[in-house]
Motif scaffolding. Structure first.
Motif, mmCIF file in Angstrom:
data_model
loop_
_atom_site.group_PDB
_atom_site.id
_atom_site.type_symbol
_atom_site.label_atom_id
_atom_site.label_comp_id
_atom_site.label_asym_id
_atom_site.label_seq_id
_atom_site.Cartn_x
_atom_site.Cartn_y
_atom_site.Cartn_z
ATOM 1 N N GLU A 199 -9.370 55.351 43.298
ATOM 2 C CA GLU A 199 -8.764 54.707 42.137
ATOM 3 C C GLU A 199 -9.556 53.491 41.647
ATOM 4 O OE1 GLU A 199 -6.881 55.346 45.004
ATOM 5 O OE2 GLU A 199 -6.309 57.269 44.170
ATOM 6 N N SER A 200 -10.557 53.074 42.408
ATOM 7 C CA SER A 200 -11.334 51.889 42.032
ATOM 8 C C SER A 200 -12.047 52.105 40.706
ATOM 9 C CB SER A 200 -12.379 51.567 43.103
ATOM 10 O OG SER A 200 -11.761 51.267 44.333
ATOM 11 N N GLU A 201 -11.887 51.133 39.811
ATOM 12 C CA GLU A 201 -12.557 51.172 38.515
ATOM 13 C C GLU A 201 -13.866 50.397 38.623
ATOM 14 O OE1 GLU A 201 -10.039 49.871 35.329
ATOM 15 O OE2 GLU A 201 -8.337 50.986 36.122
ATOM 16 N N PHE A 202 -14.916 50.955 38.045
ATOM 17 C CA PHE A 202 -16.227 50.310 38.115
ATOM 18 C C PHE A 202 -16.182 48.889 37.565
ATOM 19 C CE2 PHE A 202 -18.217 54.788 37.702
ATOM 20 C CZ PHE A 202 -18.016 55.037 39.050
ATOM 21 N N THR A 203 -15.513 48.700 36.430
ATOM 22 C CA THR A 203 -15.491 47.370 35.810
ATOM 23 C C THR A 203 -14.738 46.366 36.671
ATOM 24 O OG1 THR A 203 -13.559 47.995 34.495
ATOM 25 C CG2 THR A 203 -15.718 48.183 33.427
ATOM 26 N N LYS A 204 -13.688 46.799 37.355
ATOM 27 C CA LYS A 204 -12.943 45.883 38.215
ATOM 28 C C LYS A 204 -13.710 45.543 39.485
ATOM 29 C CE LYS A 204 -8.380 46.783 36.457
ATOM 30 N NZ LYS A 204 -7.012 47.198 36.737
ATOM 31 N N LEU A 205 -14.711 46.366 39.817
ATOM 32 C CA LEU A 205 -15.583 46.062 40.946
ATOM 33 C C LEU A 205 -16.748 45.167 40.520
ATOM 34 C CD1 LEU A 205 -15.717 49.606 42.582
ATOM 35 C CD2 LEU A 205 -14.492 47.594 43.455
ATOM 36 N N GLY A 206 -16.805 44.848 39.227
ATOM 37 C CA GLY A 206 -17.837 43.952 38.721
ATOM 38 C C GLY A 206 -19.016 44.653 38.069
ATOM 39 N N ALA A 207 -18.916 45.952 37.834
ATOM 40 C CA ALA A 207 -20.021 46.708 37.246
ATOM 41 C C ALA A 207 -20.076 46.507 35.738
ATOM 42 C CB ALA A 207 -19.874 48.194 37.557
ATOM 43 N N ASP A 208 -21.284 46.285 35.233
ATOM 44 C CA ASP A 208 -21.491 46.280 33.789
ATOM 45 C C ASP A 208 -22.097 47.630 33.406
ATOM 46 O OD1 ASP A 208 -24.189 46.179 34.496
ATOM 47 O OD2 ASP A 208 -24.427 44.069 33.957
ATOM 48 N N SER A 209 -22.492 47.791 32.149
ATOM 49 C CA SER A 209 -23.004 49.092 31.695
ATOM 50 C C SER A 209 -24.292 49.489 32.426
ATOM 51 C CB SER A 209 -23.222 49.083 30.189
ATOM 52 O OG SER A 209 -24.140 48.075 29.833
ATOM 53 N N LEU A 210 -25.162 48.533 32.720
ATOM 54 C CA LEU A 210 -26.394 48.842 33.449
ATOM 55 C C LEU A 210 -26.068 49.281 34.878
ATOM 56 C CD1 LEU A 210 -29.443 48.982 33.612
ATOM 57 C CD2 LEU A 210 -29.475 46.544 34.158
ATOM 58 N N VAL A 228 -21.328 53.656 45.339
ATOM 59 C CA VAL A 228 -20.879 52.586 44.444
ATOM 60 C C VAL A 228 -20.973 51.239 45.155
ATOM 61 C CG1 VAL A 228 -18.849 51.628 43.273
ATOM 62 C CG2 VAL A 228 -19.414 54.046 42.998
ATOM 63 N N LYS A 229 -20.518 51.208 46.388
ATOM 64 C CA LYS A 229 -20.545 49.966 47.168
ATOM 65 C C LYS A 229 -21.986 49.482 47.358
ATOM 66 C CE LYS A 229 -17.833 48.063 50.862
ATOM 67 N NZ LYS A 229 -16.811 48.284 51.838
ATOM 68 N N LYS A 230 -22.893 50.412 47.638
ATOM 69 C CA LYS A 230 -24.304 50.061 47.828
ATOM 70 C C LYS A 230 -24.937 49.589 46.520
ATOM 71 C CE LYS A 230 -28.732 52.002 49.227
ATOM 72 N NZ LYS A 230 -29.442 53.239 49.604
ATOM 73 N N GLN A 231 -24.711 50.338 45.434
ATOM 74 C CA GLN A 231 -25.312 49.995 44.135
ATOM 75 C C GLN A 231 -24.854 48.627 43.639
ATOM 76 O OE1 GLN A 231 -28.005 52.765 43.666
ATOM 77 N NE2 GLN A 231 -27.666 51.388 42.007
ATOM 78 N N LEU A 232 -23.598 48.291 43.901
ATOM 79 C CA LEU A 232 -23.052 47.025 43.425
ATOM 80 C C LEU A 232 -23.209 45.903 44.451
ATOM 81 C CD1 LEU A 232 -19.793 48.277 41.676
ATOM 82 C CD2 LEU A 232 -21.992 47.709 40.630
ATOM 83 N N ALA A 233 -23.818 46.236 45.600
ATOM 84 C CA ALA A 233 -24.039 45.266 46.677
ATOM 85 C C ALA A 233 -22.736 44.540 47.026
ATOM 86 C CB ALA A 233 -25.132 44.276 46.302
ATOM 87 N N LEU A 234 -21.679 45.328 47.232
ATOM 88 C CA LEU A 234 -20.374 44.764 47.556
ATOM 89 C C LEU A 234 -20.304 44.391 49.030
ATOM 90 C CD1 LEU A 234 -18.121 47.253 45.563
ATOM 91 C CD2 LEU A 234 -18.821 44.958 44.883
ATOM 92 N N ALA A 235 -19.582 43.341 49.316
ATOM 93 C CA ALA A 235 -19.397 42.883 50.693
ATOM 94 C C ALA A 235 -18.672 43.958 51.500
ATOM 95 C CB ALA A 235 -18.603 41.582 50.706
ATOM 96 N N SER A 236 -18.880 43.949 52.812
ATOM 97 C CA SER A 236 -18.286 44.978 53.671
ATOM 98 C C SER A 236 -16.761 44.971 53.647
ATOM 99 C CB SER A 236 -18.789 44.816 55.107
ATOM 100 O OG SER A 236 -18.439 43.537 55.598
ATOM 101 N N GLU A 237 -16.167 43.817 53.371
ATOM 102 C CA GLU A 237 -14.698 43.752 53.349
ATOM 103 C C GLU A 237 -14.087 44.255 52.041
ATOM 104 O OE1 GLU A 237 -16.306 39.688 52.253
ATOM 105 O OE2 GLU A 237 -16.595 40.979 53.968
ATOM 106 N N VAL A 238 -14.892 44.519 51.019
ATOM 107 C CA VAL A 238 -14.386 45.045 49.759
ATOM 108 C C VAL A 238 -14.033 46.520 49.954
ATOM 109 C CG1 VAL A 238 -14.920 45.570 47.339
ATOM 110 C CG2 VAL A 238 -15.724 43.433 48.367
ATOM 111 N N VAL A 239 -12.806 46.876 49.601
ATOM 112 C CA VAL A 239 -12.330 48.248 49.754
ATOM 113 C C VAL A 239 -12.549 49.001 48.445
ATOM 114 C CG1 VAL A 239 -10.324 49.704 50.228
ATOM 115 C CG2 VAL A 239 -10.601 47.531 51.431
ATOM 116 N N VAL A 240 -13.251 50.121 48.544
ATOM 117 C CA VAL A 240 -13.490 50.974 47.379
ATOM 118 C C VAL A 240 -12.785 52.299 47.652
ATOM 119 C CG1 VAL A 240 -15.227 52.111 45.953
ATOM 120 C CG2 VAL A 240 -15.714 49.865 46.920
ATOM 121 N N THR A 241 -11.913 52.705 46.723
ATOM 122 C CA THR A 241 -11.159 53.955 46.854
ATOM 123 C C THR A 241 -11.397 54.812 45.613
ATOM 124 O OG1 THR A 241 -9.185 53.104 45.748
ATOM 125 C CG2 THR A 241 -9.345 52.741 48.144
#
Length: 140
Positions: free
Chosen positions: A85-96, A70-83
């Protein structure tokens, strides 16, 4: 001639905003914003208390792999914590983005996710639970 346009923004489980824009209407020169909460409706089988969930929680290593994908697909910064409980939409993911995440999971785990199952996945934990279920079916 008067015209009226409406813009509606919808996010499941959140407030829906509607903006009405009027032009050339006598006495209606203001833009009005109306908000209301959308109640999600689901179809359940008779006697079913809640939405169907995947049976057992996934192994921690599966959750970790899903977090990394998920972190790789969304190109999230290294300091972003993904657990889990993380929701895709709150991480900035759209339907695509969600489709691309599911495709990445299919490739990584050697599974095939049906479209209706893919549409129900909203968190990392739900994705990991689904993967565990599909992997166990494949090895059985």
């Amino acid at each position: 001639m008067a015209s009226l346009a409406a813009t509606s923004v919808f996010l499941p489980g959140r407030t829906r905003s509607v903006s009405l824009h009027g032009q050339g209407m006598a006495g209606a020169s203001q833009i009005r914003l109306a908000s209301f909460t959308h109640q999600r409706r689901s179809t359940f089988f008779p006697g079913q208390a809640s939405a169907p969930r995947f049976e057992s929680p996934a192994k921690p290593e599966t959750v970790e792999k899903v977090c990394a994908i998920v972190k790789k697909q969304l190109a999230l910064a290294s300091e972003v914590v993904v657990t889990g409980e993380s929701e895709f939409t709150k991480l900035g993911a759209d339907s695509l983005d969600t489709v691309e995440i599911v495709m990445g999971l299919e490739e990584e785990f050697g599974i095939n996710v049906e479209e209706d199952n893919a549409q129900r996945i909203t968190t990392v934990q739900e994705a990991a639970d689904m993967i565990e279920k599909l992997v166990s079916k494949g090895s059985a």
